[in-house]
Design a protein around this motif. Structure first.
Motif, PDB file in Angstrom:
ATOM      1  N   HIS A 171      -7.664   6.249   1.564  1.00 17.63           N
ATOM      2  CA  HIS A 171      -6.277   5.829   1.759  1.00 17.63           C
ATOM      3  C   HIS A 171      -5.284   6.940   1.458  1.00 17.63           C
ATOM      4  O   HIS A 171      -4.333   7.174   2.221  1.00 17.63           O
ATOM      5  N   ARG A 172      -5.477   7.658   0.359  1.00 28.18           N
ATOM      6  CA  ARG A 172      -4.502   8.684  -0.026  1.00 28.18           C
ATOM      7  C   ARG A 172      -4.448   9.815   1.006  1.00 28.18           C
ATOM      8  O   ARG A 172      -3.361  10.318   1.327  1.00 28.18           O
TER       9      ARG A 172
ATOM     10  N   HIS B 294      -2.713   8.467   4.154  1.00 28.33           N
ATOM     11  CA  HIS B 294      -1.267   8.341   3.955  1.00 28.33           C
ATOM     12  C   HIS B 294      -0.585   9.712   3.985  1.00 28.33           C
ATOM     13  O   HIS B 294       0.482   9.864   4.596  1.00 28.33           O
TER      14      HIS B 294
ATOM     15  N   TYR C  78      -5.826   1.363   4.067  1.00 31.79           N
ATOM     16  CA  TYR C  78      -4.700   0.977   3.217  1.00 31.79           C
ATOM     17  C   TYR C  78      -5.035  -0.325   2.486  1.00 31.79           C
ATOM     18  O   TYR C  78      -5.733  -1.189   3.041  1.00 31.79           O
TER      19      TYR C  78
ATOM     20  N   GLU D  73      -1.847  -5.157   1.210  1.00 33.67           N
ATOM     21  CA  GLU D  73      -0.403  -5.347   1.131  1.00 33.67           C
ATOM     22  C   GLU D  73       0.379  -4.169   1.718  1.00 33.67           C
ATOM     23  O   GLU D  73       1.602  -4.256   1.912  1.00 33.67           O
ATOM     24  N   GLN D  74      -0.320  -3.053   2.022  1.00 35.14           N
ATOM     25  CA  GLN D  74       0.359  -1.884   2.581  1.00 35.14           C
ATOM     26  C   GLN D  74      -0.033  -1.618   4.040  1.00 35.14           C
ATOM     27  O   GLN D  74       0.403  -0.636   4.630  1.00 35.14           O
ATOM     28  N   GLN D  75      -0.832  -2.503   4.620  1.00 32.87           N
ATOM     29  CA  GLN D  75      -1.325  -2.235   5.969  1.00 32.87           C
ATOM     30  C   GLN D  75      -0.226  -2.304   7.029  1.00 32.87           C
ATOM     31  O   GLN D  75      -0.305  -1.602   8.043  1.00 32.87           O
TER      32      GLN D  75
ATOM     33  N   MET E  28       2.737  -1.136   6.642  1.00 29.55           N
ATOM     34  CA  MET E  28       3.311   0.207   6.597  1.00 29.55           C
ATOM     35  C   MET E  28       2.401   1.204   7.298  1.00 29.55           C
ATOM     36  O   MET E  28       2.866   2.078   8.041  1.00 29.55           O
ATOM     37  N   GLY E  29       1.078   1.064   7.081  1.00 27.07           N
ATOM     38  CA  GLY E  29       0.126   1.943   7.745  1.00 27.07           C
ATOM     39  C   GLY E  29       0.205   1.829   9.256  1.00 27.07           C
ATOM     40  O   GLY E  29       0.187   2.836   9.977  1.00 27.07           O
TER      41      GLY E  29
END
Length: 291
Positions: A159-160, A163, A195, A198-200, A202-203
């Motif tokens: 993920h990092r 991103h 991701y 809860e951040q998908q 945004m991805g």
């Protein structure tokens, strides 16, 4: 001693948040170091560095399709496929073409360095994980501050890193990266799924805003045991971006099928081309699985 030479040759230290590239001789020094290391390996027992010269895109069969994305100057281009499908070879040939064609600074983050680039109009800075940098995500963030025209990341694994790559792509850099995925749709699904849930959203938004294209490669066994590459290609247009934002990834199949005029190609089309060229045995060919 090899470690000191490596530091001296590259004069790079991304792990500490610094990147110093001193002159166009960097690539020549690194190539000289790699050649000496390779020559010394059989006699000294040191680890062999199997760096090779980059092939031309024209030598790669359908993988030459990736060259259509060589003129982009921002966003994200992905080359995906199974282990052993030739992703690194395609990316290296693409970067070599860009290096020969324009005055670009190309920075690669590799694990390990696999290909050597010839002298061109551009500057290629090749960094190796464990020698020149530690974590991919930190290396991408540090590289952005140096303002290269192109950043190549040898694999998106977490993920990092994803991103950091998407942030670089939306901020005006052209990022080329590889991933393990068996199709264009699987590539998008896997990248977004890295991701946290809860951040998908945004991805998806970042990917939709930055994606230039995806080429998924599949290596097939042809007549006489020869290997041939079939490619699925997606060119990110307005419809593709809307589909990614909505998360309805399966609709990408329809976009690819109807996008031949924009250079798109389904895997079925790619395999059919090989079949019509009489390159595959038994009508289809056996998919090579390496690793």
């Amino acid at each position: 001693m090899g470690e000191n030479v490596q530091r001296q040759c590259s004069e790079l230290c991304l792990g500490k948040g610094q990147l110093a590239v001193q002159g166009a001789c960097l690539q020549e020094k690194r190539a000289d170091f790699l050649c000496h290391q390779d020559a010394a390996s059989p006699d000294t027992g040191t680890e062999e560095i199997a760096a090779r010269q980059c092939p031309a895109l024209e030598q790669l069969g359908q993988a030459e399709i990736a060259g259509r994305f060589s003129d982009r100057r921002q966003g994200l281009f992905l080359v995906t496929g199974a282990t052993g499908a030739g992703k690194s070879t395609t990316v290296a040939a693409m970067l070599e073409s860009m290096n020969q064609a324009g005055n670009l600074h190309i920075l690669t983050l590799e694990d390990p360095v696999e290909f050597l680039f010839t002298k061109g109009y551009g500057l290629v800075s090749q960094l190796e994980r464990g020698e020149d940098f530690g974590d991919y995500f930190q290396a991408v963030e540090n590289a952005m501050r140096e303002g290269p025209d192109v950043i190549m990341v040898s694999e998106l694994r977490d993920h990092r890193t994803v991103h950091a790559v998407l942030n670089a792509a939306v901020s005006g850099h052209y990022v080329i990266a590889t991933m393990h995925a068996g199709s264009v749709v699987e590539t998008v699904e896997r990248l977004v799924s890295m991701y946290p849930e809860e951040q998908q959203a945004m991805g998806r938004s970042l990917l939709a805003a930055s994606l230039q294209g995806i080429c998924t490669q599949r290596l097939l066994t042809g007549r006489g045991g020869a290997k041939h590459c079939a490619v699925e290609c997606l060119n990110a247009n307005h419809a593709v971006r809307n589909i990614i934002r909505s998360g309805k990834y399966e609709q990408l199949h329809n976009i690819i099928q109807s996008g031949m005029a924009e250079g798109m190609q389904s895997m079925e089309m790619g395999v059919d081309k090989l079949r019509k060229a009489n390159l595959l045995r038994c009508g289809f060919g056996k998919v090579l699985s390496v690793g």
